[in-house]
Each structure stands twice: as structure tokens, then as C-alpha cells.
Design a protein around this motif. Structure first.
Motif, mmCIF file in Angstrom:
data_model
loop_
_atom_site.group_PDB
_atom_site.id
_atom_site.type_symbol
_atom_site.label_atom_id
_atom_site.label_comp_id
_atom_site.label_asym_id
_atom_site.label_seq_id
_atom_site.Cartn_x
_atom_site.Cartn_y
_atom_site.Cartn_z
ATOM 1 N N THR A 187 33.809 33.820 52.705
ATOM 2 C CA THR A 187 34.328 34.214 51.507
ATOM 3 C C THR A 187 33.970 35.498 51.092
ATOM 4 O O THR A 187 33.388 36.426 51.932
ATOM 5 C CB THR A 187 33.553 33.573 50.265
ATOM 6 O OG1 THR A 187 32.268 33.815 50.335
ATOM 7 C CG2 THR A 187 33.683 31.907 50.578
ATOM 8 N N ALA A 188 34.618 36.199 50.054
ATOM 9 C CA ALA A 188 34.719 37.490 49.429
ATOM 10 C C ALA A 188 34.832 37.330 47.922
ATOM 11 O O ALA A 188 35.636 36.991 47.656
ATOM 12 C CB ALA A 188 35.515 38.369 50.312
ATOM 13 N N THR A 189 34.122 38.154 47.419
ATOM 14 C CA THR A 189 34.434 38.073 46.031
ATOM 15 C C THR A 189 34.417 39.355 45.415
ATOM 16 O O THR A 189 33.833 40.521 45.691
ATOM 17 C CB THR A 189 33.099 37.770 45.255
ATOM 18 O OG1 THR A 189 32.750 36.448 45.737
ATOM 19 C CG2 THR A 189 32.951 37.468 43.759
ATOM 20 N N SER A 190 35.469 39.476 44.441
ATOM 21 C CA SER A 190 35.823 40.784 43.687
ATOM 22 C C SER A 190 34.804 41.342 42.843
ATOM 23 O O SER A 190 33.686 40.813 42.534
ATOM 24 C CB SER A 190 36.919 40.505 42.992
ATOM 25 O OG SER A 190 37.074 39.591 41.868
ATOM 26 N N ALA A 191 35.086 42.552 42.560
ATOM 27 C CA ALA A 191 34.229 43.226 41.535
ATOM 28 C C ALA A 191 34.645 42.601 40.367
ATOM 29 O O ALA A 191 35.490 42.088 40.184
ATOM 30 C CB ALA A 191 34.429 44.585 41.436
ATOM 31 N N PRO A 192 33.563 42.365 39.277
ATOM 32 C CA PRO A 192 33.706 41.586 37.950
ATOM 33 C C PRO A 192 34.617 42.650 37.111
ATOM 34 O O PRO A 192 34.623 43.823 37.119
ATOM 35 C CB PRO A 192 32.331 41.520 37.454
ATOM 36 C CG PRO A 192 31.658 42.610 37.978
ATOM 37 C CD PRO A 192 32.133 42.750 39.546
ATOM 38 N N THR A 193 35.343 41.897 36.441
ATOM 39 C CA THR A 193 36.177 42.269 35.179
ATOM 40 C C THR A 193 35.359 42.983 34.090
ATOM 41 O O THR A 193 33.989 42.832 34.196
ATOM 42 C CB THR A 193 37.310 41.501 34.690
ATOM 43 O OG1 THR A 193 36.194 40.532 33.924
ATOM 44 C CG2 THR A 193 37.777 40.650 35.746
ATOM 45 N N ARG A 194 35.908 43.476 33.267
ATOM 46 C CA ARG A 194 35.442 44.321 31.802
ATOM 47 C C ARG A 194 34.912 42.906 31.398
ATOM 48 O O ARG A 194 35.183 41.608 31.483
ATOM 49 C CB ARG A 194 36.420 45.056 31.232
ATOM 50 C CG ARG A 194 37.411 44.127 30.650
ATOM 51 C CD ARG A 194 38.281 44.643 29.544
ATOM 52 N NE ARG A 194 39.556 44.183 29.664
ATOM 53 C CZ ARG A 194 39.689 43.001 28.494
ATOM 54 N NH1 ARG A 194 38.648 42.438 28.048
ATOM 55 N NH2 ARG A 194 40.857 42.490 28.537
ATOM 56 N N VAL A 195 33.885 43.128 30.131
ATOM 57 C CA VAL A 195 33.335 42.022 29.376
ATOM 58 C C VAL A 195 34.582 41.560 28.601
ATOM 59 O O VAL A 195 35.508 42.312 27.839
ATOM 60 C CB VAL A 195 32.446 42.631 28.513
ATOM 61 C CG1 VAL A 195 32.129 41.460 27.527
ATOM 62 C CG2 VAL A 195 31.207 43.035 29.391
ATOM 63 N N LEU A 196 34.859 40.240 28.466
ATOM 64 C CA LEU A 196 35.928 39.580 27.596
ATOM 65 C C LEU A 196 35.380 39.819 26.228
ATOM 66 O O LEU A 196 34.350 39.847 25.716
ATOM 67 C CB LEU A 196 35.938 38.059 27.871
ATOM 68 C CG LEU A 196 36.288 37.723 29.498
ATOM 69 C CD1 LEU A 196 36.315 36.257 29.737
ATOM 70 C CD2 LEU A 196 37.550 38.547 29.902
#
Length: 198
Positions: A187-196
């Protein structure tokens, strides 16, 4: 005499060959030889990229009215009317309220109680660019909260996701990530998005 010696020598050589061939072979190895180096090929899985998030809030207002008649003699109460309406409106904040009020009427010996409940829902729509790795079977979208916990929101074979959650979740400053899933369990995980937010 010479003939006898030759016969004895021949017999001795014959015995040596027979006895020697019946002894088990053994050997010792003292020389150290370096073995050829081997390596296992490693690979990487590409995480999804270009995450795009659209988030908004909708507050639902539900109004419930209940009218009760109270018999002036016996005190027995009877419901004479009930109604409920709901309306939705875009909201820039998380609204949570539950209020009630009671008024006399509309008829004699009647009272009407009005309850107004407001609740806000957070809606999220997200897209991303697919991973270019081999054997991709899908993607997992997770929400990461400020308290350190995370929970799975969705699994999808495509490159988009939409969903909703009670806006109370905004108290935990949620961010989203997308993980590439493969048939060989890498697996590989993306960087997190901005705060919702709303």
C-alpha cells in the motif's frame, strides 16, 4: 626367487586395491570460498496524487407541533393535532439546537407545544489521480482526527468518493487521505488534505 617376489608383490597390490575400494570415502574442506551475492528486488507502490476536496454543510430544521386538549372536569389529556415540517439551508457553521415552547390555544382548554430541532450535516466530495502502480485493486479513504485516531470512510475501485457525516466531527479538525490498495497487499498513502470545514 625373483618369480616368487613378483607373485607376492602382485598379490599385495591386488589386496591393496580390494581393501582400499571397500573403505568409505571421506574428505575435509578447509578452503573458504565466497558465495555469489544475491538480492531480492524491491518495489514501491505509488500513492494517489492531486487530491481535490469539496466540502459544505447543510442545516436541517425540523419543526414539530403538538396540540393537547385537557378536560376541565377529569383532567384527562387528549392529543387533538400533530404536525411536522422540515427545511434545509446551507450553513457556514455547525448548528445544534433543540428548543421547545408551549402556548395556549388554539381552542379552549388546549395547549400547543412547538419543538424546533436544528442539526447540521457535513458533506464531502473528493477526487484524485489514480496510482500508476501494477496490480491496483482500489483505494481506501480515511479520516484523520486531531485526537490521533483515524477511521475508514470508504473503499472504492474508482478515483472519487462522496459522503456525509454529522458536522460534530468538525470539532476534531478532520483531514482525509487516500491509500492505494494492491493485489499483493502493498500500500501507499497520500499526504493528508486540508482540514475540512463548512
Amino acid at each position: 626367487m625373483t618369480g616368487i617376489r613378483r607373485v607376492l608383490i602382485l598379490i599385495g597390490l591386488t589386496l591393496a586395491v580390494v581393501v582400499g575400494s571397500s573403505i568409505p570415502a571421506s574428505a575435509t574442506f578447509a578452503e573458504i570460498v565466497a558465495l555469489p551475492q544475491t538480492s531480492i528486488a524491491t518495489g514501491t507502490v505509488a500513492a494517489p496524487t492531486s487530491l481535490s476536496v469539496d466540502d459544505w454543510c447543510i442545516t436541517t430544521t425540523t419543526t414539530t407541533k403538538r396540540t393537547v386538549y385537557t378536560d376541565p372536569v377529569t383532567g384527562v389529556q387528549t392529543q387533538t393535532a400533530w404536525s411536522q415540517t422540515s427545511s434545509d439551508a446551507a450553513s457556514s457553521t455547525n448548528v445544534n439546537s433543540d428548543t421547545s415552547s408551549t402556548t395556549a390555544g388554539p381552542g379552549a382548554y388546549e395547549t400547543t407545544t412547538t419543538r424546533i430541532v436544528e442539526d447540521t450535516e457535513l458533506y464531502v466530495s473528493m477526487t484524485w489521480t489514480a496510482s500508476g502502480s501494477r496490480g491496483v485493486t482500489g483505494y481506501a479513504v480515511a479520516a484523520h482526527l486531531s485526537n490521533g485516531s483515524a477511521y475508514l470512510m470508504a473503499r472504492t475501485a474508482g478515483t472519487s468518493m462522496s459522503g456525509h457525516e454529522d458536522a460534530d466531527a468538525l470539532w476534531y479538525s478532520p483531514r482525509l487521505s487516500v491509500t492505494t490498495l494492491t493485489s499483493y497487499n502493498w500500500t501507499a498513502t497520500s499526504a493528508p488534505t486540508r482540514v475540512l470545514s463548512c
